[in-house]
Scaffold this active site. Structure first.
Site, PDB file in Angstrom:
ATOM      1  N   PRO A  13     -18.390 -42.521 -50.897  1.00  0.00           N
ATOM      2  CA  PRO A  13     -17.143 -41.899 -51.380  1.00  0.00           C
ATOM      3  C   PRO A  13     -17.231 -40.373 -51.238  1.00  0.00           C
ATOM      4  CG  PRO A  13     -17.990 -43.484 -52.985  1.00  0.00           C
ATOM      5  CD  PRO A  13     -19.073 -43.309 -51.947  1.00  0.00           C
ATOM      6  N   TYR A  48     -33.079 -35.290 -64.590  1.00  0.00           N
ATOM      7  CA  TYR A  48     -32.006 -35.183 -65.586  1.00  0.00           C
ATOM      8  C   TYR A  48     -32.324 -35.975 -66.868  1.00  0.00           C
ATOM      9  CZ  TYR A  48     -29.155 -33.612 -61.574  1.00  0.00           C
ATOM     10  OH  TYR A  48     -28.670 -32.977 -60.466  1.00  0.00           O
TER      11      TYR A  48
HETATM   12  P1  NAP Z   1     -19.690 -28.456 -62.174  1.00  0.00           P
HETATM   13  O1  NAP Z   1     -19.266 -29.824 -61.813  1.00  0.00           O
HETATM   14  O2  NAP Z   1     -19.465 -27.312 -61.279  1.00  0.00           O
HETATM   15  O3  NAP Z   1     -19.050 -28.022 -63.558  1.00  0.00           O
HETATM   16  C1  NAP Z   1     -19.128 -28.793 -64.712  1.00  0.00           C
HETATM   17  C2  NAP Z   1     -18.420 -28.012 -65.831  1.00  0.00           C
HETATM   18  O4  NAP Z   1     -17.007 -27.945 -65.577  1.00  0.00           O
HETATM   19  C3  NAP Z   1     -18.611 -28.615 -67.175  1.00  0.00           C
HETATM   20  O5  NAP Z   1     -18.772 -27.563 -68.100  1.00  0.00           O
HETATM   21  C4  NAP Z   1     -17.289 -29.339 -67.425  1.00  0.00           C
HETATM   22  O6  NAP Z   1     -17.024 -29.371 -68.804  1.00  0.00           O
HETATM   23  C5  NAP Z   1     -16.309 -28.461 -66.701  1.00  0.00           C
HETATM   24  N1  NAP Z   1     -15.145 -29.216 -66.172  1.00  0.00           N
HETATM   25  C6  NAP Z   1     -15.165 -30.372 -65.488  1.00  0.00           C
HETATM   26  N2  NAP Z   1     -13.931 -30.742 -65.107  1.00  0.00           N
HETATM   27  C7  NAP Z   1     -13.096 -29.784 -65.597  1.00  0.00           C
HETATM   28  C8  NAP Z   1     -11.687 -29.621 -65.548  1.00  0.00           C
HETATM   29  N3  NAP Z   1     -10.907 -30.502 -64.903  1.00  0.00           N
HETATM   30  N4  NAP Z   1     -11.152 -28.526 -66.154  1.00  0.00           N
HETATM   31  C9  NAP Z   1     -11.948 -27.627 -66.797  1.00  0.00           C
HETATM   32  N5  NAP Z   1     -13.298 -27.740 -66.876  1.00  0.00           N
HETATM   33  C10 NAP Z   1     -13.856 -28.817 -66.277  1.00  0.00           C
HETATM   34  O7  NAP Z   1     -21.278 -28.435 -62.548  1.00  0.00           O
HETATM   35  P2  NAP Z   1     -22.569 -29.290 -62.318  1.00  0.00           P
HETATM   36  O8  NAP Z   1     -22.627 -30.394 -63.317  1.00  0.00           O
HETATM   37  O9  NAP Z   1     -23.703 -28.337 -62.273  1.00  0.00           O
HETATM   38  O10 NAP Z   1     -22.440 -29.893 -60.841  1.00  0.00           O
HETATM   39  C11 NAP Z   1     -21.926 -31.188 -60.575  1.00  0.00           C
HETATM   40  C12 NAP Z   1     -23.047 -32.196 -60.305  1.00  0.00           C
HETATM   41  O11 NAP Z   1     -23.863 -31.750 -59.203  1.00  0.00           O
HETATM   42  C13 NAP Z   1     -24.079 -32.343 -61.429  1.00  0.00           C
HETATM   43  O12 NAP Z   1     -23.600 -33.076 -62.520  1.00  0.00           O
HETATM   44  C14 NAP Z   1     -25.232 -32.988 -60.696  1.00  0.00           C
HETATM   45  O13 NAP Z   1     -25.011 -34.371 -60.519  1.00  0.00           O
HETATM   46  C15 NAP Z   1     -25.196 -32.217 -59.382  1.00  0.00           C
HETATM   47  N6  NAP Z   1     -26.125 -31.048 -59.375  1.00  0.00           N
HETATM   48  C16 NAP Z   1     -27.177 -31.068 -58.521  1.00  0.00           C
HETATM   49  C17 NAP Z   1     -28.069 -30.005 -58.467  1.00  0.00           C
HETATM   50  C18 NAP Z   1     -29.224 -30.056 -57.520  1.00  0.00           C
HETATM   51  O14 NAP Z   1     -30.144 -29.226 -57.628  1.00  0.00           O
HETATM   52  N7  NAP Z   1     -29.230 -30.985 -56.577  1.00  0.00           N
HETATM   53  C19 NAP Z   1     -27.889 -28.881 -59.295  1.00  0.00           C
HETATM   54  C20 NAP Z   1     -26.799 -28.875 -60.168  1.00  0.00           C
HETATM   55  C21 NAP Z   1     -25.924 -29.949 -60.192  1.00  0.00           C
HETATM   56  P3  NAP Z   1     -16.808 -30.774 -69.617  1.00  0.00           P
HETATM   57  O15 NAP Z   1     -17.983 -31.660 -69.276  1.00  0.00           O
HETATM   58  O16 NAP Z   1     -16.793 -30.318 -71.030  1.00  0.00           O
HETATM   59  O17 NAP Z   1     -15.502 -31.330 -69.129  1.00  0.00           O
END
Ligand code: NAP
Length: 283
Positions: A13, A48
């Site tokens: 997806p 995680y």
């Molecule tokens: P992100 O998706 O950029 O941002 C998440 C943040 O945005 C949370 O605070 C969330 O708050 C908020 N949010 C989500 N939807 C929203 C909306 N529609 N309106 C307003 N705010 C919103 O951050 P991320 O979690 O770092 O990145 C996404 C995924 O990438 C991770 O979960 C992980 O699976 C992966 N990741 C991988 C690595 C790596 O090293 N490979 C590093 C970082 C992340 P709420 O939860 O309160 O809604």
């Protein structure tokens, strides 16, 4: 849901659900809500600490395994890396309660990368991981891995958002058959992303939210995205992005927001390399 086909033929997806920073005791509920909202790609990692909770949500959902796309990630291993990588994958599978993952990513470009990659290649051949890839590899490291190994990483999951767009790197990855997947697509809200005037103006023009505009921009840029949210309304909003299109002018305006710099970690920074390389998981 729109899908992409990885270079080895596996379908994925284009939009999924990330669970980084969701506490283990909140993850089962969040993943259950995400599955109910229609997400089928789940992105977790050994680091995680919530693979077991993801597994529980998968089992209670009743969704057939073949309809799900589950990614987990290998943390940096001590030597002998090949044996330890195999053990780490088996631990992740046991925690998830699965006999295979759809995508297994090397989480960091550190440690005995070659030993880790060879073990991942073996796991791929045996069907324990339908596809293997990497995360946080910069162009130099990625090219080295591609040119000196058998299996080309199907995916590189890297920081990608309107302030750090990686367009040149995207082209290089495309040339080598590596799928670009964004982490931190919203920059976790840093740099005022959700109130940025350019993004807010485009959102208003479409009657959408800034989050939806950012996800639409990633999808139209051919980048797989995995937004994280623990809020069911936002989960629903974030997957509802397949019925509008940004115009070329809007894409150009977003291109101008690129600063070319990370808002998180620079994997070339010696302090960061040392910190990430030394970190070990409890198991
Ligand atoms: P992100 O998706 O950029 O941002 C998440 C943040 O945005 C949370 O605070 C969330 O708050 C908020 N949010 C989500 N939807 C929203 C909306 N529609 N309106 C307003 N705010 C919103 O951050 P991320 O979690 O770092 O990145 C996404 C995924 O990438 C991770 O979960 C992980 O699976 C992966 N990741 C991988 C690595 C790596 O090293 N490979 C590093 C970082 C992340 P709420 O939860 O309160 O809604």
């Amino acid at each position: 849901m729109q899908h992409v086909t990885l270079d080895n033929g596996v379908r994925m997806p284009i939009l999924g659900f990330g669970v980084y920073q969701i506490p283990a005791d909140r993850t089962e509920q969040a993943v259950s809500e995400a599955l109910a909202a229609g997400y089928r790609l789940l992105d977790t990692a050994a680091a995680y600490g919530n693979e077991e909770a993801v597994g529980r949500a998968i089992r209670t959902s009743g969704i057939p395994r073949q309809e799900l796309f589950v990614t987990t990630k290998l943390w940096v291993q001590d030597a002998p890396a090949q044996d330890n990588t195999r053990r780490a994958l088996e631990t992740s599978l046991a925690k998830l309660g699965l006999d295979h993952v759809d995508l297994y990513l090397m989480h960091q470009p550190f440690g005995d990368v070659y030993g880790q990659w060879r073990a991942m290649e073996a796991a791929n051949r045996e069907g324990l991981a339908r596809a293997i890839g990497v995360a946080n590899f910069y162009p130099d490291r990625l090219l080295d891995l591609i040119l000196n190994n058998e299996v080309v990483p199907a995916v590189n999951q890297i920081e990608t958002h309107p302030f750090f767009q990686r367009a040149e790197f995207h082209a290089l990855m495309r040339e080598h058959g590596v799928r670009h997947q964004a982490w931190g697509g919203f920059a976790e809200g840093r740099n005022g992303l959700f109130t940025n005037p350019v993004l807010a103006g485009i959102a208003e023009a479409h009657g959408r939210s800034v989050a939806q505009v950012v996800l639409r921009w990633l999808i139209q840029s051919d980048v797989v995205t995995i937004p994280k949210s623990v809020n069911p309304d936002r989960m629903a909003q974030n997957i509802d992005v397949f019925d509008f299109r940004l115009t070329d002018d809007q894409l150009t305006a977003i291109a101008e927001l690129d600063t070319g710099r990370t808002l998180f970690f620079d994997h070339h920074d010696p302090e960061m390399v040392a910190w990430l390389s030394k970190r070990r998981l409890d198991s």
